[in-house]
Design an enzyme around this catalytic site. Sequence first.
Site, PDB file in Angstrom:
ATOM      1  N   LEU A  86       0.856  -1.170   0.000  1.00 11.68           N
ATOM      2  CA  LEU A  86       0.000   0.000   0.000  1.00 11.68           C
ATOM      3  C   LEU A  86       0.901   1.230   0.000  1.00 11.68           C
ATOM      4  CD1 LEU A  86      -2.717  -0.896   2.701  1.00 11.68           C
ATOM      5  CD2 LEU A  86      -2.930  -1.072   0.215  1.00 11.68           C
ATOM      6  N   ASP A  87       0.478   2.280  -0.684  1.00 10.50           N
ATOM      7  CA  ASP A  87       1.247   3.513  -0.644  1.00 10.50           C
ATOM      8  C   ASP A  87       1.420   3.966   0.800  1.00 10.50           C
ATOM      9  OD1 ASP A  87       1.340   3.610  -3.413  1.00 10.50           O
ATOM     10  OD2 ASP A  87      -0.480   4.821  -3.559  1.00 10.50           O
ATOM     11  N   LYS A  88       2.476   4.694   1.055  1.00 11.07           N
ATOM     12  CA  LYS A  88       2.784   5.147   2.413  1.00 11.07           C
ATOM     13  C   LYS A  88       1.587   5.832   3.068  1.00 11.07           C
ATOM     14  CE  LYS A  88       5.918   8.197   4.986  1.00 11.07           C
ATOM     15  NZ  LYS A  88       7.062   9.141   4.889  1.00 11.07           N
ATOM     16  N   ARG A 118      -5.679   5.756  -7.611  1.00 15.52           N
ATOM     17  CA  ARG A 118      -5.453   7.199  -7.666  1.00 15.52           C
ATOM     18  C   ARG A 118      -5.391   7.685  -9.113  1.00 15.52           C
ATOM     19  NH1 ARG A 118      -0.210   7.769  -4.047  1.00 15.52           N
ATOM     20  NH2 ARG A 118      -0.530  10.005  -4.447  1.00 15.52           N
ATOM     21  N   THR A 172      -1.600   5.592   2.206  1.00 23.16           N
ATOM     22  CA  THR A 172      -2.853   4.847   2.109  1.00 23.16           C
ATOM     23  C   THR A 172      -2.941   3.902   3.300  1.00 23.16           C
ATOM     24  OG1 THR A 172      -2.899   4.948  -0.301  1.00 23.16           O
ATOM     25  CG2 THR A 172      -4.193   3.206   0.733  1.00 23.16           C
TER      26      THR A 172
END
Length: 342
Positions: A161-163, A267, A165
Amino acid sequence: MPAAHPPAGFEDDGPDDSQEAAPAGEFLEAILAAGVAGRLDRALADALPQLSRARLRALMETDAVTRDGAVVRDASGRAAPGIYRVEVPPPAAALPEPQDLPLDVLFEDAHLIVLNKAAGMAVHPGPGVPDGTLVNALLHHCGASLSGIGGVARPGIVHRLDKETSGVMVAAKTDAAHQGLAALFAAHDIDRSYIALVRGAPRPPGGEIRTRIGRSTHDRMKMAVLKAGGREAVTHYRTERTFGPPGAPLAARVACRLETGRTHQIRVHMASLGCPCLGDPVYGSGAPAAAVREALKAAGLSRQALHAAVLGFLHPVTGERLRFEAPPPPDMAGVEARLSEL
């Protein structure tokens, strides 16, 4: 030995600077003469070939680059003549170190661990993020059993997961679990549902987005929908609720189900509909309505409003059907509560 590269199904999120031969723990100096043109990171990379543009951008983010004694941070700005000094820090440890960091564990057995990752925690160390990551926390929590599973740099990690998110993630604790989970992700045999709060509302209110996603040709730090190249990306979305005037909603809550798992997929896809995630600093071009901005500020949301709400899969060792849910964290819940008053 375990593979050093991400396994099948793993989506990486940035350039690999591991081949750089920059001197470490010292200052480098470059003189840009009058008449220099183009972006600053490109001009400095030409003057200091031992540093890539990605490495220079990361160093600028940590105030490690100065021009005539003044810190410069805008890597994409126009290059200006002057004497530039670049502080190259000492090399980080070759292996991530265990760190006692808080974890929200939803499930754990001898083979795998499922967590609700907090926004702001990177999954694994990288440029500008040497520690404080989920990997550091897992190494402390799981002990030696995790070490090396899936590669020494990203032990146990099969997806990301993105930092900024938040939400549900699974990590492997054994080789068997790692291989099995990697196969499930590669075959897209994983139930993954996200909640996104977006600007405006998608039209149509539900459907399938099927594009190709790859590095932007205009900004290599961003992903983009491409006409050719990249990799196929499929997102199924459904608008669950809109906020504001019925005929002209100011924001919406959208459920997104991933069929593939490309870097920044939701996104990029939401932005491609003209409805970027609220608070997204990269893909959120254009400001939301004043009432929405006020809701973001009041709730303290300073990241993209994206949360991995559901993760379901067959246990790769026991065969048990597992499904985990995590509600949106307080910042997103607070935004939605305030939007409900519009």
